[in-house]
Design a protein around this motif. Structure first.
Motif, PDB file in Angstrom:
ATOM      1  N   VAL A 182       0.771  -1.088  -0.005  1.00 30.10           N
ATOM      2  CA  VAL A 182      -0.096  -0.136   0.055  1.00 30.10           C
ATOM      3  C   VAL A 182       1.027   1.300   0.146  1.00 30.10           C
ATOM      4  O   VAL A 182       0.594   2.208  -0.712  1.00 30.10           O
ATOM      5  N   ARG A 183       1.890   1.309   0.692  1.00 28.21           N
ATOM      6  CA  ARG A 183       2.900   2.394   0.884  1.00 28.21           C
ATOM      7  C   ARG A 183       3.433   2.590  -0.429  1.00 28.21           C
ATOM      8  O   ARG A 183       3.599   3.685  -0.858  1.00 28.21           O
ATOM      9  N   ALA A 184       3.735   1.595  -1.094  1.00 23.35           N
ATOM     10  CA  ALA A 184       4.372   1.694  -2.386  1.00 23.35           C
ATOM     11  C   ALA A 184       3.304   1.967  -3.575  1.00 23.35           C
ATOM     12  O   ALA A 184       3.862   3.104  -4.268  1.00 23.35           O
ATOM     13  N   LEU A 185       2.178   1.861  -3.404  1.00 30.06           N
ATOM     14  CA  LEU A 185       1.150   2.152  -4.345  1.00 30.06           C
ATOM     15  C   LEU A 185       0.923   3.771  -3.898  1.00 30.06           C
ATOM     16  O   LEU A 185       0.722   4.389  -5.071  1.00 30.06           O
ATOM     17  N   ARG A 186       0.919   4.286  -2.870  1.00 29.68           N
ATOM     18  CA  ARG A 186       0.640   5.645  -2.682  1.00 29.68           C
ATOM     19  C   ARG A 186       2.029   6.432  -2.911  1.00 29.68           C
ATOM     20  O   ARG A 186       1.468   7.349  -3.690  1.00 29.68           O
ATOM     21  N   ARG A 187       3.137   6.101  -3.067  1.00 29.06           N
ATOM     22  CA  ARG A 187       4.362   6.579  -3.709  1.00 29.06           C
ATOM     23  C   ARG A 187       4.196   6.895  -5.455  1.00 29.06           C
ATOM     24  O   ARG A 187       4.427   7.788  -5.862  1.00 29.06           O
ATOM     25  N   VAL A 188       3.635   5.485  -5.840  1.00 26.83           N
ATOM     26  CA  VAL A 188       3.533   5.573  -7.233  1.00 26.83           C
ATOM     27  C   VAL A 188       2.454   6.470  -7.690  1.00 26.83           C
ATOM     28  O   VAL A 188       2.552   7.214  -8.802  1.00 26.83           O
ATOM     29  N   LYS A 189       1.235   6.591  -6.933  1.00 27.52           N
ATOM     30  CA  LYS A 189       0.467   7.318  -7.319  1.00 27.52           C
ATOM     31  C   LYS A 189       0.608   8.903  -7.458  1.00 27.52           C
ATOM     32  O   LYS A 189       0.150   9.739  -8.175  1.00 27.52           O
TER      33      LYS A 189
END
Length: 500
Positions: A182-189
């Motif tokens: 989830v943290r990785a998705l937030r940074r990619v977003k």
């Protein structure tokens, strides 16, 4: 003689003297008139029987150097290391609130008006709320569904416990990996995937807090994929770009997890491990009752281990119950002053003959304003004395002390035919009282007092009466509050509060 007659004569004399303008004569006659009450006249000036004591001799006046040293020892400012530790634990807003609270309280007010408690009963102001304190906390009552207990042999119990540890570890690891994703998705977003990832910021935050919500979003994604039009379908280039960015960010998160301080996040917590124990939540769903006795086949296999904090001084466990009730350590309990004041032999006539017992009255005190009274009876004198002393430790209560050396004014108590009168005395007077009251004052930290027993000198009644007199002292501050007045202690006002 009637009281009204002197009043009429007094009024008649004053009126006549006013008419004749003989004021001096009227005043002279008023001085020789009888009193309206039978009390003895108050003397003009009473000379003290004790010599005056200067504040310098008692050390009551504090110099600025002593105050500065005391403030530096007790209320020192934060160092750079402490500020760095606070920054690593609190947010900038919380640190600002902490600094504002520190500036709002003047340490000089704490020095003059406050007192730092050093007794074993002082509350612990830094609390992590992971352990129930029997002095303050009450065990919560939860509703549960009872079921019959299962008595497993050692091998089955070990297998069940091992499977439980495996399940807990897998669950923790899965939740940790989900949070990292989830943290990785937030940074990619935030960087280049705002149009490729349809999850909002609030949904990602909820996913990081509760990884169980991932199932909900996966189900919703499958259901919406059938109804989406062709415009919602991503191209192959966009999918590869998105996968590459997510893989890079996820590898960074995995490296942080393996190297960072949160590497033990996947391990089961202590609360989860003791769920099946005597204090765990599993006890709410069982029909087992501890009061029913020992379980057949298990008696003697499990013995309570000695407390390692006792350092081998309480292997038989005689102080475990008093430690649980008071919350004190064994070292604190052994440091309490204890004394047997009354010992008498009583006899009970039964059909088997005369049963002789020993009755003990003991006291306990920490020497700093706390005193307890314990009474016990047993056929063994040593057992009765020990029980009475432990009861006295458990029953210790605070005693109101003026300047930490004497009582407030005079106190009086009566038990049966015994009357005990206690009188406050100035500094340096000492303890001039019977030997049992002397021991009680020494145990409670009273140094200047006088006592008198005008009637019966019964030992047990004298101890009880002295204890009641110390407990039921009159508080001048309560009287002032009840009358709507303000009480001013001259010694505390003019000597800065440090009068002892």
């Amino acid at each position: 003689m009637s009281v009204a007659r002197p009043a009429r004569s007094l009024l008649r004399t004053c009126v006549a003297s006013a008419r004749t303008a003989q004021t001096v004569g009227c005043q002279h006659q008023q001085q020789h008139q009888h009193q309206f009450h039978t009390s003895a006249p108050r003397p003009s000036k009473r000379r003290s029987r004790f010599r005056n004591v200067k504040a310098e001799d008692l050390g009551l006046l504090n110099s600025p150097e002593k105050l500065a040293k005391y403030r530096q020892d007790k209320f020192a400012d934060y160092t750079k290391e402490e500020l760095e530790a606070l920054k690593s634990k609190y947010t900038p807003e919380q640190i600002e609130a902490i600094k504002a609270g520190e500036e709002a309280i003047d340490p000089n007010d704490l020095i003059f008006q406050g007192r730092l408690r050093d007794d074993p009963y002082r509350p612990q102001y830094i609390e992590d709320y992971t352990v129930l304190d029997p002095r303050y906390d009450v065990k919560p009552e939860l509703d549960g569904t009872p079921f019959e207990p299962q008595w497993l042999n050692p091998s089955d119990w070990a297998d069940k416990y091992g499977s439980k540890l495996t399940d807990l570890t897998d669950k923790k690891t899965s939740e940790q990996l989900t949070r990292s994703m989830v943290r990785a998705l937030r940074r990619v977003k935030e960087s280049n995937g705002a149009e490729l990832i349809d999850l909002t910021e609030e949904e990602l935050v909820d996913l990081e807090k509760d990884p169980e919500l991932l199932k909900k979003y996966l189900v919703e994604e499958d259901a919406e994929a059938k109804s989406d039009d062709d415009s919602a379908i991503l191209t192959k280039e966009q999918v590869m770009k998105l996968d590459k960015a997510i893989d890079e960010e996820w590898k960074k998160e995995l490296s942080k997890i393996s190297e960072g301080p949160d590497s033990g996040e996947g391990e089961p917590s202590n609360l989860e491990l003791i769920e099946d124990g005597p204090a765990g939540t599993i006890r709410l769903h069982t029909a087992e009752a501890v009061e029913l006795g020992k379980v057949p086949g298990v008696e003697g296999l499990y013995k309570s281990a000695a407390d390692p904090e006792d350092e081998g001084q309480d292997d038989d466990g005689r102080y475990q119950e008093i430690k649980r009730l008071t919350g004190m350590s064994l070292r604190d309990i052994q440091s309490i002053y204890r004394k047997v004041l009354v010992q008498r032999w009583v006899t009970n006539q039964t059909r088997l003959g005369k049963v002789r017992s020993t009755s003990i009255v003991a006291i306990a005190g920490n020497g700093n304003g706390r005193l307890g009274l314990g009474i016990a009876k047993s056929t063994e004198a040593g057992l009765a004395a020990e029980t009475a002393q432990l009861l006295a430790i458990r029953n210790m209560k605070p005693i109101r002390r003026y300047e930490n050396r004497t009582i407030y004014g005079n106190a009086k108590a009566k038990v049966s035919g015994t009357v005990v009168e206690l009188f406050a005395r100035p500094p340096g007077f000492g303890l001039r009282c019977p030997h049992r009251i002397f021991e009680m004052c020494r145990a409670s930290g009273i140094h200047d007092i006088a006592a008198r027993m005008p009637r019966s000198k019964n030992p047990m009644n004298s101890v009880k009466a002295a204890y009641d007199a110390l407990m039921n002292q009159v508080d001048p501050e309560e009287i002032a509050i009840g009358r709507g007045k303000k009480m001013v202690d001259v010694r505390k006002v003019y000597y800065g509060g440090n009068v002892y």
